[in-house]
Design an enzyme around this catalytic site. Structure first.
Site, PDB file in Angstrom:
ATOM      1  N   LYS A 285      45.353  64.892  -0.893  1.00 13.43           N
ATOM      2  CA  LYS A 285      46.392  63.887  -0.655  1.00 13.43           C
ATOM      3  C   LYS A 285      45.922  63.050   0.531  1.00 13.43           C
ATOM      4  O   LYS A 285      46.358  63.247   1.667  1.00 13.43           O
ATOM      5  CB  LYS A 285      47.709  64.604  -0.352  1.00 13.43           C
ATOM      6  CG  LYS A 285      48.817  64.228  -1.322  1.00 13.43           C
ATOM      7  CD  LYS A 285      50.048  65.044  -1.084  1.00 13.43           C
ATOM      8  CE  LYS A 285      51.302  64.193  -1.046  1.00 13.43           C
ATOM      9  NZ  LYS A 285      51.592  63.423  -2.236  1.00 13.43           N
TER      10      LYS A 285
HETATM   11  N1  PPE Z   1      50.687  62.647  -8.068  1.00 14.65           N
HETATM   12  C1  PPE Z   1      50.723  61.854  -6.974  1.00 14.65           C
HETATM   13  C2  PPE Z   1      49.812  60.699  -6.918  1.00 14.65           C
HETATM   14  C3  PPE Z   1      51.608  62.140  -5.949  1.00 14.65           C
HETATM   15  O1  PPE Z   1      51.628  61.365  -4.867  1.00 14.65           O
HETATM   16  C4  PPE Z   1      52.494  63.242  -6.058  1.00 14.65           C
HETATM   17  C5  PPE Z   1      53.461  63.545  -4.963  1.00 14.65           C
HETATM   18  C6  PPE Z   1      52.412  64.042  -7.214  1.00 14.65           C
HETATM   19  C7  PPE Z   1      51.500  63.716  -8.186  1.00 14.65           C
HETATM   20  C8  PPE Z   1      53.263  65.259  -7.392  1.00 14.65           C
HETATM   21  O2  PPE Z   1      52.868  66.302  -6.527  1.00 14.65           O
HETATM   22  P1  PPE Z   1      53.900  67.398  -6.004  1.00 14.65           P
HETATM   23  O3  PPE Z   1      54.777  66.716  -5.029  1.00 14.65           O
HETATM   24  O4  PPE Z   1      53.052  68.440  -5.397  1.00 14.65           O
HETATM   25  O5  PPE Z   1      54.657  67.898  -7.182  1.00 14.65           O
HETATM   26  N2  PPE Z   1      53.951  62.426  -4.253  1.00 14.65           N
HETATM   27  C9  PPE Z   1      54.590  62.598  -2.972  1.00 14.65           C
HETATM   28  C10 PPE Z   1      54.744  61.289  -2.213  1.00 14.65           C
HETATM   29  C11 PPE Z   1      55.779  60.338  -2.676  1.00 14.65           C
HETATM   30  C12 PPE Z   1      55.932  59.146  -1.723  1.00 14.65           C
HETATM   31  O6  PPE Z   1      56.387  58.071  -2.179  1.00 14.65           O
HETATM   32  O7  PPE Z   1      55.638  59.284  -0.530  1.00 14.65           O
HETATM   33  C13 PPE Z   1      55.876  63.385  -3.091  1.00 14.65           C
HETATM   34  O8  PPE Z   1      56.463  63.473  -4.164  1.00 14.65           O
HETATM   35  O9  PPE Z   1      56.283  63.958  -2.091  1.00 14.65           O
END
Ligand code: PPE
Length: 305
Positions: A159
């Site tokens: 991330k």
């Molecule tokens: N793909 C991406 C690109 C992504 O940023 C997230 C989380 C996910 C998948 C899902 O991952 P998880 O949260 O582990 O289930 N995105 C984070 C950031 C959002 C934002 O706008 O800032 C989040 O959901 O916390």
């Protein structure tokens, strides 16, 4: 706008919110190599607060640092403790936690030298990412003209702050066109993920989601897979195309912020009945029961404050 709270944890201690500032010479601000997490804390039905899969998020935080070559100046245990301490200091019963590690001030130029690694933990109150109605009725998504990262251009398992330039561009593009969320194709033309979510489709009782190749390994994605398996709903992790998505009976996003958000339309094509389908609703119900502490089977996913 994020509502200011009392404290932010920065470089080892809680400091007043307004004092959590950085220099404009912060390396990450110029070149984008920082790493972050997004975690939710829920208020359970018994009144207690629990952080959802905190350990897994902190493991991923450290994996991101490892991939990005950032030497973390704190242990996992210290960061876990600091997340909880920050929630408590702000009196948050439920909210979002954003750990962030970045390269601080020192030398300029792409090579970061020995610039210090700084760590901040910010918490805020965050309701439904795409709105309460989105969770209930589903959203309209559109494929962006921007392609998702190539695995040898960006490190998609991490991330990394800079990875999100791609997300911001895609999201801005589709919002301007009147849609609520952006989907992206990978560099080979297969469905990849949303700007901040993983994607699932359902057809004839089978759930399908993108394999982990070009996407962030979502913790919500993993939770949904585990829930589905336990409920004997078949899940496959396989690449699929945009037209396979159009002809799915159900589709939904998963993410910490987005939770489980049904998608009712993609590229102006109605998906299934144009409303959240039975499997999406079932998974949503189980997920919200788990985070509220109502499902003993998944109690180990909750870290009580
Ligand atoms: N793909 C991406 C690109 C992504 O940023 C997230 C989380 C996910 C998948 C899902 O991952 P998880 O949260 O582990 O289930 N995105 C984070 C950031 C959002 C934002 O706008 O800032 C989040 O959901 O916390």
């Amino acid at each position: 706008m994020v509502q200011k709270l009392e404290k932010i944890w920065m470089d080892g201690k809680l400091i007043p919110w307004n004092e959590a500032k950085v220099s404009v010479l912060t390396h990450t601000l110029h070149y984008g190599l920082g790493i972050f997490e997004g975690i939710r804390c829920y208020q359970c039905d018994d009144g207690r607060s629990a952080v959802f899969r905190l350990k897994e998020h902190i493991d991923r935080f450290f994996d991101s640092a490892h991939i990005g070559g950032l030497k973390m100046p704190f242990s996992k245990k210290e960061i876990i403790g600091a997340c909880k301490e920050t929630l408590r200091a702000n009196g948050l019963k439920a909210g979002y936690i954003r750990p962030l590690a970045f390269i601080g001030e020192g030398v300029m130029g792409v090579y970061p030298g020995d610039n210090p690694i700084q760590v901040a933990i910010i918490t805020w109150s965050w309701g439904a990412y795409l709105g309460e109605e989105a969770l209930e009725k589903g959203i309209r998504a559109k494929f962006s003209s921007y392609t998702r990262h190539h695995v040898n251009v960006m490190m998609t398992k991490a991330k990394i702050s800079g990875n999100y330039v791609n997300s911001v561009l895609a999201k801005r593009e589709v919002i301007k066109l009147g849609y609520e969320e952006a989907l992206m194709l990978d560099t080979e033309g297969y469905v990849s993920e949303g700007s901040g979510e993983n994607i699932f489709i359902v057809k004839n009782g089978v759930i399908k989601t993108t394999p982990l190749t070009s996407i962030l390994s979502g913790i919500t994605r993993d939770s949904v897979i585990q829930i589905a398996k336990l409920r004997k709903i078949p899940v496959v992790e396989e690449r699929f195309t945009r037209d396979e998505l159009y002809t799915a009976q159900e589709t939904f996003f998963t993410g910490t912020a987005a939770e489980i958000t049904p998608i009712r339309e993609v590229d102006d094509r109605q998906i299934g009945e144009g409303k959240p389908g039975p499997i999406t609703k079932e998974l949503q119900a189980v997920f919200f029961d788990i985070v509220k502490g109502k499902n003993p089977e998944f109690r180990e996913w909750l870290d009580y404050l």
